[in-house]
Each structure stands twice: as structure tokens, then as C-alpha cells.
Motif scaffolding. Structure first.
Motif, mmCIF file in Angstrom:
data_model
loop_
_atom_site.group_PDB
_atom_site.id
_atom_site.type_symbol
_atom_site.label_atom_id
_atom_site.label_comp_id
_atom_site.label_asym_id
_atom_site.label_seq_id
_atom_site.Cartn_x
_atom_site.Cartn_y
_atom_site.Cartn_z
ATOM 1 N N LEU A 122 0.651 -1.120 -0.141
ATOM 2 C CA LEU A 122 0.136 0.069 0.093
ATOM 3 C C LEU A 122 0.996 1.221 0.073
ATOM 4 C CD1 LEU A 122 -2.977 -0.648 2.575
ATOM 5 C CD2 LEU A 122 -2.840 -0.744 -0.095
ATOM 6 N N ARG A 123 1.985 1.208 0.931
ATOM 7 C CA ARG A 123 3.005 2.454 0.628
ATOM 8 C C ARG A 123 3.370 2.488 -0.556
ATOM 9 N NH1 ARG A 123 8.517 2.713 3.754
ATOM 10 N NH2 ARG A 123 9.216 4.884 3.142
ATOM 11 N N ALA A 124 3.935 1.484 -1.077
ATOM 12 C CA ALA A 124 4.340 1.505 -2.549
ATOM 13 C C ALA A 124 3.470 2.415 -3.595
ATOM 14 C CB ALA A 124 4.939 0.279 -3.135
ATOM 15 N N TYR A 125 2.446 1.710 -3.549
ATOM 16 C CA TYR A 125 1.449 2.412 -4.567
ATOM 17 C C TYR A 125 0.983 3.676 -3.979
ATOM 18 C CZ TYR A 125 0.825 -1.989 -6.973
ATOM 19 O OH TYR A 125 1.389 -3.189 -7.926
ATOM 20 N N ARG A 126 0.936 3.985 -2.870
ATOM 21 C CA ARG A 126 0.634 5.683 -2.458
ATOM 22 C C ARG A 126 1.493 6.305 -3.129
ATOM 23 N NH1 ARG A 126 -1.372 3.551 2.567
ATOM 24 N NH2 ARG A 126 0.941 3.810 3.528
ATOM 25 N N GLN A 127 3.056 5.931 -2.929
ATOM 26 C CA GLN A 127 4.126 6.887 -3.452
ATOM 27 C C GLN A 127 3.917 7.059 -4.973
ATOM 28 O OE1 GLN A 127 7.925 5.063 -2.304
ATOM 29 N NE2 GLN A 127 7.768 5.824 -0.406
ATOM 30 N N LEU A 128 3.514 5.884 -5.519
ATOM 31 C CA LEU A 128 3.238 6.026 -6.930
ATOM 32 C C LEU A 128 2.242 7.051 -7.295
ATOM 33 C CD1 LEU A 128 2.937 2.470 -8.652
ATOM 34 C CD2 LEU A 128 4.763 4.229 -8.912
ATOM 35 N N LEU A 129 1.125 7.247 -6.498
ATOM 36 C CA LEU A 129 0.127 8.198 -6.912
ATOM 37 C C LEU A 129 0.714 9.610 -6.296
ATOM 38 C CD1 LEU A 129 -3.014 6.371 -5.190
ATOM 39 C CD2 LEU A 129 -2.480 6.800 -7.581
ATOM 40 N N ARG A 130 1.500 9.789 -5.901
ATOM 41 C CA ARG A 130 2.161 10.835 -5.488
ATOM 42 C C ARG A 130 3.083 11.509 -6.268
ATOM 43 N NH1 ARG A 130 3.251 8.843 0.097
ATOM 44 N NH2 ARG A 130 1.683 9.183 1.647
ATOM 45 N N ASN A 131 3.548 10.385 -7.159
ATOM 46 C CA ASN A 131 4.637 10.834 -8.503
ATOM 47 C C ASN A 131 3.621 11.261 -9.534
ATOM 48 O OD1 ASN A 131 6.490 10.652 -10.698
ATOM 49 N ND2 ASN A 131 7.627 9.172 -9.627
ATOM 50 N N GLY A 132 3.524 12.646 -9.623
ATOM 51 C CA GLY A 132 2.592 13.190 -10.661
ATOM 52 C C GLY A 132 2.930 12.889 -11.960
ATOM 53 N N PRO A 133 4.314 12.956 -12.603
ATOM 54 C CA PRO A 133 4.767 12.738 -13.675
ATOM 55 C C PRO A 133 4.584 11.339 -13.967
ATOM 56 C CG PRO A 133 6.456 13.988 -12.837
ATOM 57 C CD PRO A 133 5.510 13.692 -11.758
ATOM 58 N N LEU A 134 4.879 10.289 -13.214
ATOM 59 C CA LEU A 134 4.678 8.977 -13.441
ATOM 60 C C LEU A 134 3.142 8.479 -13.615
ATOM 61 C CD1 LEU A 134 5.744 5.933 -13.835
ATOM 62 C CD2 LEU A 134 5.815 5.823 -11.057
ATOM 63 N N THR A 135 2.474 9.060 -12.581
ATOM 64 C CA THR A 135 0.909 8.783 -12.714
ATOM 65 C C THR A 135 0.302 9.198 -13.999
ATOM 66 O OG1 THR A 135 0.880 9.140 -10.292
ATOM 67 C CG2 THR A 135 -1.368 9.207 -11.480
ATOM 68 N N ARG A 136 0.690 10.413 -14.375
ATOM 69 C CA ARG A 136 -0.077 10.834 -15.624
ATOM 70 C C ARG A 136 0.521 10.234 -16.946
ATOM 71 N NH1 ARG A 136 1.735 15.850 -13.481
ATOM 72 N NH2 ARG A 136 3.625 16.062 -14.890
ATOM 73 N N LEU A 137 1.969 9.603 -16.879
ATOM 74 C CA LEU A 137 2.154 8.719 -17.998
ATOM 75 C C LEU A 137 1.312 7.550 -18.016
ATOM 76 C CD1 LEU A 137 4.122 8.180 -20.262
ATOM 77 C CD2 LEU A 137 5.785 6.964 -18.293
ATOM 78 N N LEU A 138 1.239 6.878 -16.733
ATOM 79 C CA LEU A 138 0.578 5.782 -16.650
ATOM 80 C C LEU A 138 -1.002 5.734 -17.209
ATOM 81 C CD1 LEU A 138 1.791 4.138 -13.304
ATOM 82 C CD2 LEU A 138 2.490 3.467 -15.629
ATOM 83 N N VAL A 139 -1.520 6.855 -16.728
ATOM 84 C CA VAL A 139 -2.934 7.145 -17.014
ATOM 85 C C VAL A 139 -3.094 7.421 -18.456
ATOM 86 C CG1 VAL A 139 -5.073 8.794 -16.840
ATOM 87 C CG2 VAL A 139 -3.715 7.719 -14.699
ATOM 88 N N GLY A 140 -2.153 8.062 -18.949
ATOM 89 C CA GLY A 140 -2.176 8.285 -20.463
ATOM 90 C C GLY A 140 -2.077 7.126 -21.124
ATOM 91 N N GLU A 141 -1.147 6.146 -21.062
ATOM 92 C CA GLU A 141 -0.869 4.777 -21.764
ATOM 93 C C GLU A 141 -1.865 3.910 -21.675
ATOM 94 O OE1 GLU A 141 1.373 4.561 -23.783
ATOM 95 O OE2 GLU A 141 2.736 6.195 -23.481
ATOM 96 N N PHE A 142 -2.767 4.066 -20.408
ATOM 97 C CA PHE A 142 -3.890 3.248 -20.372
ATOM 98 C C PHE A 142 -5.021 3.771 -21.185
ATOM 99 C CE2 PHE A 142 -8.185 3.029 -17.889
ATOM 100 C CZ PHE A 142 -8.366 1.541 -18.264
ATOM 101 N N VAL A 143 -5.088 5.049 -21.349
ATOM 102 C CA VAL A 143 -6.257 5.472 -22.276
ATOM 103 C C VAL A 143 -5.781 5.222 -23.876
ATOM 104 C CG1 VAL A 143 -7.308 7.681 -23.692
ATOM 105 C CG2 VAL A 143 -6.952 7.445 -21.096
ATOM 106 N N SER A 144 -4.415 5.049 -24.070
ATOM 107 C CA SER A 144 -3.995 5.037 -25.611
ATOM 108 C C SER A 144 -4.071 3.411 -25.625
ATOM 109 C CB SER A 144 -2.386 5.362 -25.489
ATOM 110 O OG SER A 144 -1.829 4.990 -26.785
ATOM 111 N N SER A 145 -3.834 2.612 -24.611
ATOM 112 C CA SER A 145 -3.924 1.135 -24.831
ATOM 113 C C SER A 145 -5.421 0.580 -25.245
ATOM 114 C CB SER A 145 -3.394 0.247 -23.699
ATOM 115 O OG SER A 145 -2.100 0.502 -23.395
ATOM 116 N N ILE A 146 -6.545 1.419 -24.616
ATOM 117 C CA ILE A 146 -7.741 1.089 -24.995
ATOM 118 C C ILE A 146 -7.968 1.405 -26.565
ATOM 119 C CG2 ILE A 146 -10.126 1.753 -24.607
ATOM 120 C CD1 ILE A 146 -9.631 2.279 -21.517
ATOM 121 N N GLY A 147 -7.385 2.626 -26.902
ATOM 122 C CA GLY A 147 -7.650 2.987 -28.170
ATOM 123 C C GLY A 147 -6.839 1.910 -29.135
#
Length: 383
Positions: A4-29
Motif C-alpha cells: 500500500l505504501r508503494a502504491y501511495r508513493q506512485l500516486l504522489r509521483n505526478g509525472p509517473l501517474t500521468r504517464l500511466l493514465v495516458g498510456e492506459f487511455v492509449s492502450s484502450i484505443g
């Protein structure tokens, strides 16, 4: 570090979170587009052989361009590579949508589709080398890969379903347009992320190939951007040989098995189980579910001090699942077995990528991913 701590740190990492969300949208496409292009080719040609040729032709760019793509990823800004190729693919989707709208020639659509795959070939080495630059420390690398794989497998389940609904209600043109929009989303996100030139590229203008006995050491320590770092100290290339050969053997073996599984799924569903197309779809749903569960589970496993037991355990789970698919007498048992196999496959895949990123120095990471991509393509086709 807890999960849980590891994933909380991921959510606090703005650039990484934005990249993952963007790639998720792109993968759906991407999955939406893949369904649409196959339906289009079959509707126009009504020939399964042509459909197979198109599928095979879309693999060829990975075979011939993965290594050049890795070289490019080690010489130029990886963020810019990702941004440029996404914009190019988005523009190709708009052109394909226009051709389909005016009932243009199918051969031109196929050619543009292959061109899009050629651009996509540059994605793997670039993102594999870029992602470590966005994590805050090496402990965050495994959970980041796990989150990425989880979202990718979720997209695998969502994309085809969305494609079916859109194609039924709005036609194929809408599917291609939405894929173009998904590329636009990730392009906007990438534009706001930090640049990442390979280690040592600032001093030479490009990352030079290592000497015969040396390879540059990764100066990012699993996280910081390399743009401000000096040229790294050399390390013996022989120190990389054993782990890379081991990872390569694992990757080739799982790719051969994965390629064979994709064919055996159809054979088992239609012959051994006598379920026809419906059973094939059911088993593919098991693959998607297993991949999603495996990607979630591995997020906890990659936090272990040693990842060797994780690789061994994942490989064993994959083998047990494959054996279960072969001996399954009912569709339900086959579904569970194929899901178990895919859980094991995803545990191996995410762990392997994490180890790979930790072991391979930044300055040659793109080329290493390129070589691995070529081996994976050959092994998957052989399987």
C-alpha cells in the motif's frame, strides 16, 4: 516497504501517474483499433487467408525495427521519441478514418496500418528506458511496472468490448477516430513530462556505443532524470552477461509458450471441448482475467529483496496452468487453467522487466530492450 505504501508513493509521483493514465487511455484505443482493422479487412475481402497475411505483416516491423528503435532510444530524448511516434500514429488514424469514410482502397488502409505498427515499434525500447527516469527510487520501479501492466491488461478487456459497441452503433470510422483521440491524449501528457536523454549523451551529443570490454554504468540510481548527470563511470560488460543471458532465456521460453497458447486456445475450444467460437471467446476472457490478476499480484512480489524466487514461482505457475489447459475436460476447468497460466506469465513478465531495468545501464538500456523485443517476436512467432 509495504504494498500500500508503494502504491501511495506512485500516486504522489505526478509525472509517473500521468504517464500511466495516458498510456492506459492509449492502450484502450489500440485494442479498439485492432478489432476495427481486422473487422474491416474481413468485411472487404471475406478471406481468412488475407486476414492472416495482414496479421503476419503487422508483426514484421517488430522483427526488423526493434533493434534500430533501441539504438534511437539510446541516442535521443526518449520522451520526444514517444511523443513523435504517438503524434505520427494519431495522424495515420485520421487518414485511415478518412479512407474508410469514402470507401477508399483496402490495400491503402493495410499499408497505413503497417506503417502505424512501424512507429509503434519504437514505443517498447523508449518507454522501457524512460520509465526508470520517472520513479523516485529503485523500490518504486517494480510497483510502477506492475501498475503499468495492470492497466494494460485492463485495457485489453475494455478495448475490444468498447470496439464491439462502437462498431455496432457508430461504424468503423468512429473506432479509428477514437484511437486518434487516444493518441492525442497521451501526446498532451508527454508534452508536459520531463525530458530524458540517455546517460552520457549530454557530453557527447549522443550516447556512444560502449567499448568491447566496457559498458556505461547507470547514473540515474533508478530514478532521477539523466539530463543533468555527467558521463557515467564504465563497468565491465562481463558483469552484465550472466543476468542478461538468463533473462533472455526466460523471455524466449515464455514467448514460445505464449505464442503456442494463442493457437492452442482456438484448437482446444473448437475440437477438444467442442465449444466453437463462443468457447474461444470464453477462453480468451480467461487470458485477459489472468493477465489482470497476475499484474496486480506481482506488485507485492516485486518488493521482495530477491526476485529470483518470484521468477521461479511465476514460471512454475505458468507451466502448471499450461498443463491444466491440455488436460482440461470441461470449459470451466480450461478457463481456470488458462487464467492460472496467464497469472504466471504476467508475474514473470513484470519481474523480468523490473530486473532488466535495474541491471542494464541507462546508456544502453534502449538497445537492450530492442534486442529483447526482436528475440520475443521471433520466439512468439515460432511458438
Amino acid at each position: 516497504m509495504t504494498v500500500l505504501r508503494a502504491y501511495r508513493q506512485l500516486l504522489r509521483n505526478g509525472p509517473l501517474t500521468r504517464l500511466l493514465v495516458g498510456e492506459f487511455v492509449s492502450s484502450i484505443g489500440d485494442w479498439l483499433y485492432l478489432v476495427a482493422i481486422l473487422i474491416l479487412v474481413y468485411q472487404v475481402t471475406e478471406d481468412p487467408f488475407v486476414l492472416g497475411i495482414v496479421g503476419a505483416a503487422r508483426v514484421l516491423p517488430y522483427l526488423f525495427l526493434s533493434i534500430p528503435a533501441g539504438i534511437v532510444a539510446d541516442r535521443f530524448d526518449r520522451r520526444l521519441i514517444l511523443l513523435s511516434t504517438d503524434v505520427a500514429r494519431g495522424l495515420l488514424m485520421l487518414v485511415i478514418a478518412a479512407i474508410v469514410f469514402v470507401d477508399g482502397p483496402i490495400w491503402l488502409v493495410i499499408a497505413l496500418s503497417i506503417g502505424g505498427t512501424a512507429f509503434a515499434t519504437f514505443f517498447g525500447p523508449a518507454i522501457g528506458a524512460y520509465l526508470p527516469a520517472l520513479v523516485t527510487d529503485e523500490e518504486q520501479l517494480g510497483p510502477a511496472n506492475s501498475a503499468w501492466s495492470t492497466l494494460d491488461n485492463l485495457a485489453f478487456m475494455i478495448g475490444p468490448a468498447v470496439a464491439g459497441i462502437l462498431i455496432a452503433t457508430g461504424g468503423l470510422v468512429v473506432a479509428f477516430l477514437l484511437n486518434a483521440v487516444s493518441f492525442g491524449v497521451i501526446a498532451v501528457i508527454l508534452r508536459g513530462l520531463p525530458a530524458n536523454r540517455p546517460a552520457g549523451a549530454e557530453a557527447t551529443g549522443a550516447a556512444e556505443a560502449p567499448g568491447p570490454d566496457e559498458a556505461p554504468e547507470d547514473s540515474t540510481a533508478g530514478g532521477a532524470s539523466t539530463a543533468e548527470n555527467a558521463a557515467p563511470a564504465p563497468v565491465r560488460r562481463s558483469a552484465l552477461l550472466v543476468p542478461l543471458v538468463g533473462l533472455g532465456v526466460i523471455d524466449v521460453a515464455t514467448s514460445i509458450a505464449g505464442g503456442g497458447l494463442s493457437i492452442l486456445t482456438v484448437v482446444i475450444a473448437t475440437t477438444s471441448l467442442g465449444g466453437g467460437e463462443a468457447a474461444t471467446g470464453f477462453l480468451n476472457a480467461g487470458i485477459g482475467l489472468g493477465g489482470f490478476l497476475g499484474a496486480v499480484v506481482v506488485g507485492a512480489l516485486v518488493l521482495r529483496p530477491s526476485l529470483v524466487p518470484v521468477l521461479v514461482g511465476g514460471s512454475a505457475l505458468f507451466a502448471i496452468g499450461l498443463a491444466g489447459v491440455g488436460y482440461a475436460g470441461t470449459l470451466g476447468v480450461a478457463f481456470v487453467a488458462i487464467a492460472v497460466a496467464q497469472v504466471g506469465a504476467l508475474i514473470v513478465e513484470v519481474t523480468e522487466i523490473t530486473v532488466f531495468q535495474r541491471v542494464v545501464p541507462d546508456a544502453i538500456r534502449g538497445r537492450a530492450f530492442g534486442v529483447m523485443g526482436t528475440l520475443t517476436t521471433i520466439a512468439y512467432a515460432a511458438g
